[in-house]
Design a protein around this motif. Structure first.
Motif, PDB file in Angstrom:
ATOM      1  N   LEU A   1      65.036  67.703 115.279  1.00 42.29           N
ATOM      2  CA  LEU A   1      65.996  66.734 115.191  1.00 42.29           C
ATOM      3  C   LEU A   1      65.413  65.867 115.243  1.00 42.29           C
ATOM      4  N   ARG A   2      64.455  65.302 116.916  1.00 43.58           N
ATOM      5  CA  ARG A   2      63.162  64.836 117.270  1.00 43.58           C
ATOM      6  C   ARG A   2      62.181  64.534 116.739  1.00 43.58           C
ATOM      7  N   VAL A   3      62.429  65.461 116.227  1.00 40.36           N
ATOM      8  CA  VAL A   3      60.241  65.110 115.636  1.00 40.36           C
ATOM      9  C   VAL A   3      60.568  64.522 114.478  1.00 40.36           C
ATOM     10  N   ILE A   4      61.933  65.484 113.514  1.00 40.20           N
ATOM     11  CA  ILE A   4      61.730  65.153 112.417  1.00 40.20           C
ATOM     12  C   ILE A   4      62.134  63.003 112.068  1.00 40.20           C
ATOM     13  N   LEU A   5      63.277  63.423 113.292  1.00 38.13           N
ATOM     14  CA  LEU A   5      63.934  61.415 113.028  1.00 38.13           C
ATOM     15  C   LEU A   5      62.388  60.408 113.683  1.00 38.13           C
ATOM     16  N   THR A   6      61.381  61.497 114.392  1.00 31.22           N
ATOM     17  CA  THR A   6      59.814  60.692 115.328  1.00 31.22           C
ATOM     18  C   THR A   6      59.201  59.709 114.248  1.00 31.22           C
ATOM     19  N   PRO A   7      59.527  59.031 114.348  1.00 27.95           N
ATOM     20  CA  PRO A   7      58.283  57.909 113.004  1.00 27.95           C
ATOM     21  C   PRO A   7      56.844  58.339 113.217  1.00 27.95           C
ATOM     22  N   ASN A   8      56.640  58.874 112.041  1.00 26.70           N
ATOM     23  CA  ASN A   8      54.591  59.427 111.982  1.00 26.70           C
ATOM     24  C   ASN A   8      53.663  58.547 112.939  1.00 26.70           C
ATOM     25  N   THR A   9      52.791  58.118 114.305  1.00 29.24           N
ATOM     26  CA  THR A   9      52.281  57.035 114.420  1.00 29.24           C
ATOM     27  C   THR A   9      50.569  56.668 113.462  1.00 29.24           C
TER      28      THR A   9
END
Length: 104
Positions: free
Chosen positions: A85-93
């Protein structure tokens, strides 16, 4: 992340009110199927259906004791679900590639 088929099992496990209620019960520790079944007003087959989905996701593990199955939260499965969930919801910088159909 990477295996979307396996990742989807985590979200399937979390997208049902009955399964969320079961997870809430398991927060206080291991429970026998008979304990989980009663307050949920589920048949044995209904509980079995939901527990299979929860176990397939890795969030819950089970063990047999006689004719009863006991369930508990899996520390590793829960950690994997939270990380997913953290990875999916963290914007790709990384800078996005320009849109091929417009000037954006």
């Amino acid at each position: 992340m990477g295996n979307h088929q396996e990742d989807a099992k985590v979200f399937k496990a979390l997208c049902d009110p009955k399964r969320l209620a079961i997870l809430e019960q398991l927060r206080s520790g291991e429970k026998c199927a008979c304990v989980l079944q009663e307050p949920m007003d589920l048949t044995q087959s209904g509980l079995s259906y939901h527990m299979k989905i929860l176990c397939d996701s890795g969030i819950v593990t089970s063990r047999q004791e006689g004719k009863w199955t006991h369930y508990r939260l899996s520390a590793s499965g829960s950690a994997r679900a939270m990380e997913l969930l953290r990875v999916i919801l963290t914007p790709n910088t990384e800078q996005d590639k320009p849109c091929p159909c417009c000037d954006n």
